[in-house]
Design a protein around this motif. Structure first.
Motif, mmCIF file in Angstrom:
data_model
loop_
_atom_site.group_PDB
_atom_site.id
_atom_site.type_symbol
_atom_site.label_atom_id
_atom_site.label_comp_id
_atom_site.label_asym_id
_atom_site.label_seq_id
_atom_site.Cartn_x
_atom_site.Cartn_y
_atom_site.Cartn_z
ATOM 1 N N ASP A 1 -11.225 -5.472 1.818
ATOM 2 C CA ASP A 1 -11.586 -5.601 0.400
ATOM 3 C C ASP A 1 -10.745 -6.686 -0.264
ATOM 4 O O ASP A 1 -11.256 -7.513 -1.029
ATOM 5 N N ASN B 1 -1.375 6.556 1.262
ATOM 6 C CA ASN B 1 -2.821 6.676 1.466
ATOM 7 C C ASN B 1 -3.467 5.345 1.838
ATOM 8 O O ASN B 1 -4.698 5.225 1.795
ATOM 9 N N LYS C 1 -3.560 2.618 0.192
ATOM 10 C CA LYS C 1 -4.200 2.016 -0.971
ATOM 11 C C LYS C 1 -3.199 1.163 -1.760
ATOM 12 O O LYS C 1 -2.031 1.536 -1.913
ATOM 13 N N ARG C 2 -3.678 0.014 -2.278
ATOM 14 C CA ARG C 2 -2.853 -0.758 -3.206
ATOM 15 C C ARG C 2 -2.755 -0.008 -4.529
ATOM 16 O O ARG C 2 -3.644 0.764 -4.889
ATOM 17 N N VAL D 1 0.850 -1.200 0.000
ATOM 18 C CA VAL D 1 0.000 0.000 0.000
ATOM 19 C C VAL D 1 0.880 1.243 0.000
ATOM 20 O O VAL D 1 2.042 1.199 0.411
ATOM 21 N N THR E 1 -8.849 -1.502 3.076
ATOM 22 C CA THR E 1 -8.045 -2.080 1.983
ATOM 23 C C THR E 1 -7.819 -3.570 2.225
ATOM 24 O O THR E 1 -7.957 -4.388 1.313
ATOM 25 N N ILE F 1 -8.822 3.393 6.558
ATOM 26 C CA ILE F 1 -8.590 3.062 5.146
ATOM 27 C C ILE F 1 -7.760 1.787 5.017
ATOM 28 O O ILE F 1 -8.032 0.932 4.171
#
Length: 468
Positions: free
Chosen positions: A349, A273, A275-276, A270, A346, A342
């Motif tokens: 998900d 942020n 995120k991947r 990640v 992540t 987040i």
């Protein structure tokens, strides 16, 4: 001004330079090697290497099964996206078997491949003791043959006139004195410009401030600048190079290969942020590791985080630095100063989209995700078994691809297409003839070894033809 003279003057002290020096000396040349570093730091980036890639048609003492020229070439083509010179790549590949035998004859010892996510036992021959041991063997042999080695002597400029190199300007860093050195032939094997932070910033902008240099601090690109000034043909982009995701806690220079993080393909990565941003399981790590530095370089603040859990802890070779460990994703987020909500989202998900399969990190297995914006195509397992492990990542640049054009005899090509008759190049400074993007593990040492030997022999042949 003093005048130093010899048959073959070699600029650089790494693998390519030593291969050139030994071959020139074996062809009865009086050879001088200029190494800009002190003796303790000799060898450029070669000191941090550990193997070279080699084709072979049957099992050898250090390589298993077979690895044909075509398969080697297809690996190079795939990682470069087809942006490579097939003629030159195959030229190098076809000569790799002889390199191993030649290295052995000069005292280099090899060992079987290491394990983990490397998957290199069939393709790469490992140096026993790593790159430093290889260099020590070559330097020992060079001294036995009477090759003169000048440490802390930095080539700062060269002068080409009427298609020939006339002299090199050399700074003796011990006494801070510049002298003119003359030779019948010259071989430039002084690496790229990856250690020149101003040049990196010129190419990459401010983000270069967060780059780490995996290798020597002495590759400042002075000879490359001199060749550009003197009208040599230049190949490649200054933003392309061998750039790996390495541990963010590594030093600015000389972190070396032990700072590489090899668990990327076994977990998720990640950005700042949480995120991947890329498929971690795209291909075997040795074929993909060299794109991850560039990927991280293009993330916010040029940093990323490789996250795994306890299930894969014994499946990869650990970094020199200890992992950051937490018993929960919330605690891990706090330790990494990432947004906790987040990061948990992540992971959730990702875990929900993992398709059950037969996990096997030694093959391109069927463990993948389905339904994510950025899928993971192999080795996808739920990250749900604490403790959780993280390595922070920074772009770690090994060497740049911007380089000088050469013939297959290692002659430096000028912008007008003519060759500079007594000037040759080998190693990273000419790797751009083959490498333009991407990288397959161990190929740089193959290129350096093949063209180093060719440069040494070509320089000797040039002198012989002139009756020198």
């Amino acid at each position: 001004m003093e005048d130093f003279s010899c048959d073959v003057l070699i600029i650089g002290g790494g693998n390519a330079a030593l291969c050139a020096a030994l071959c020139a000396r074996e062809n009865h040349q009086n050879v001088i090697v200029l190494e800009t570093s002190p003796k303790d730091w000799r060898g450029g980036n070669s000191q941090h290497t550990r193997n070279l890639r080699s084709m072979h048609i049957q099992p050898t003492d250090v390589l298993s099964d077979s690895y044909s020229e075509d398969e080697f070439w297809e690996d190079v083509w795939r990682v470069s996206g087809g942006e490579t010179n097939e003629e030159y790549a195959r030229f190098v590949i076809s000569q790799t078997p002889q390199i191993i035998q030649w290295a052995k004859s000069h005292g280099v010892r090899f060992q079987p491949s290491l394990g983990g996510t490397l998957q290199l036992g069939r393709t790469n021959a490992f140096f026993l003791g790593g790159g430093k041991a290889l260099l020590n063997a070559y330097y020992k042999r060079a001294e036995q043959l009477g090759i003169k080695i000048f440490y802390e002597h930095e080539a700062i400029d060269l002068h080409i006139q009427e298609d020939e190199c006339k002299y090199i300007l050399v700074k003796d860093k011990i006494v801070n004195k510049v002298s003119q050195w003359r030779a019948k032939t010259y071989i430039v094997a002084s690496g790229g410009f990856e250690s020149n932070l101003d040049w990196l910033k010129e190419a990459w902008g401010q983000k270069a401030d967060n780059f780490l240099i995996r290798g020597t601090k002495y590759n400042q690109g002075l000879m490359l600048k001199a060749l550009i000034k003197e009208g040599a043909k230049i190949l490649g982009s200054p933003t392309q190079g061998h750039m790996v995701a390495i541990d963010a806690r590594a030093p600015k220079y000389d972190g070396g290969i032990v700072s590489r993080v090899d668990c990327v393909s076994l977990g998720i990565v990640v950005n700042k942020n949480a995120k991947r941003f890329y498929d971690e399981g795209e291909d075997f790590w040795p074929k993909r590791y060299a794109i991850w530095g560039r990927l991280v370089a293009n993330q916010p603040e040029e940093i990323a985080y490789s996250i795994t859990d306890s299930k894969v802890l014994d499946k990869y070779m650990p970094s020199l630095f200890p992992p950051i460990i937490a018993e929960s994703i919330s605690d891990l987020a706090k330790k990494l100063k990432l947004d906790e909500i987040i990061l948990k989202q992540t992971l959730n998900d990702y875990n929900q989209k993992v398709v059950a399969g037969n996990f096997n990190h030694t093959i391109l297995d069927d463990c993948k995700t389905k339904g994510l914006e950025i899928e993971k195509t192999h080795w996808a397992q739920k990250i749900d078994t604490p403790p959780f492990y993280c390595y922070p990542l920074r772009p770690g640049i090994t060497f740049t691809y911007l380089g000088v054009g050469v013939t297959k005899q290692a002659e430096v090509i000028k912008q007008n297409g003519e060759v500079c008759k007594n000037l040759f190049a080998a190693g990273e400074i000419m790797a751009g003839n083959i490498l333009s993007k991407g990288y397959v593990a161990g190929f740089g040492m193959s290129i350096g070894s093949v063209f180093g030997r060719i440069a040494g022999i070509s320089a000797a042949n040039f002198n012989t033809k002139r009756g020198w």
